[in-house]
Motif scaffolding. Sequence first.
Motif, short mmCIF file in Angstrom:
data_model
loop_
_atom_site.label_atom_id
_atom_site.label_comp_id
_atom_site.label_asym_id
_atom_site.label_seq_id
_atom_site.Cartn_x
_atom_site.Cartn_y
_atom_site.Cartn_z
N ASP A 34 -0.25 -0.85 8.17
CA ASP A 34 -1.47 -0.80 7.29
C ASP A 34 -1.32 -1.32 5.70
N HIS A 35 -0.04 -1.93 5.67
CA HIS A 35 0.10 -2.33 4.31
C HIS A 35 0.99 -3.64 4.31
N ALA A 36 0.64 -4.55 3.31
CA ALA A 36 1.61 -5.78 3.15
C ALA A 36 1.56 -6.79 4.48
N PHE A 37 0.77 -6.66 5.43
CA PHE A 37 0.78 -7.51 6.69
C PHE A 37 2.07 -6.94 7.47
N ALA A 38 2.34 -5.79 7.17
CA ALA A 38 3.41 -5.29 8.14
C ALA A 38 4.86 -6.09 7.52
N ARG A 39 4.90 -6.42 6.33
CA ARG A 39 6.06 -6.83 5.96
C ARG A 39 6.76 -5.92 5.16
N PRO A 40 8.25 -5.94 5.31
CA PRO A 40 9.02 -4.83 4.49
C PRO A 40 8.97 -4.77 3.12
N ARG A 41 8.65 -3.43 2.77
CA ARG A 41 8.49 -3.29 1.62
C ARG A 41 9.01 -1.89 1.07
N PHE A 42 9.18 -1.61 -0.48
CA PHE A 42 10.09 -0.38 -0.79
C PHE A 42 8.78 0.71 -0.56
N ALA A 43 9.32 1.81 0.11
CA ALA A 43 8.47 3.04 0.50
C ALA A 43 7.74 3.58 -0.87
N ARG A 44 8.46 3.37 -1.74
CA ARG A 44 7.99 4.24 -3.20
C ARG A 44 7.63 3.03 -4.24
N GLY A 45 6.42 2.55 -4.59
CA GLY A 45 6.12 1.56 -5.32
C GLY A 45 5.39 0.51 -4.65
N GLY A 46 5.85 0.32 -3.41
CA GLY A 46 5.05 -0.73 -2.46
C GLY A 46 5.32 -1.93 -2.64
N ALA A 47 6.43 -2.38 -3.47
CA ALA A 47 6.69 -3.92 -3.94
C ALA A 47 7.37 -4.48 -2.50
N LYS A 48 6.83 -5.83 -2.17
CA LYS A 48 7.47 -6.42 -0.88
C LYS A 48 8.74 -6.94 -1.24
#
Length: 88
Positions: A34-48
């Motif tokens: 549901d986020h960042a087109f399913a690209r890996p990101r930090f769980a906290r903060g959401g940075a890709k």
Amino acid sequence: MENYLRRVDFAHDGYAQVITLSKHRVAKVTVDTDHAFARPRFARGGAKLEDVINLFQAGEPVNIVAEEYKLTRDKSEDVLRVATRTAV
């Protein structure tokens, strides 16, 4: 197999929705459909992760990269170590 399935959160329809990646020791990294087109990101903060890695590879010091994405230096270094590890 059970250890891998513990890292997967399933949606109501039975499909995987969030997967927590295991290579990182300090940073919690997820892949969320549901986020960042399913690209890996930090769980906290959401940075890709790709954004963090690209900024570092463009020549920015780790401290600046961490500050830019509101991360700790430890989490930034963790992700950069995994991303730049040479395959053996």
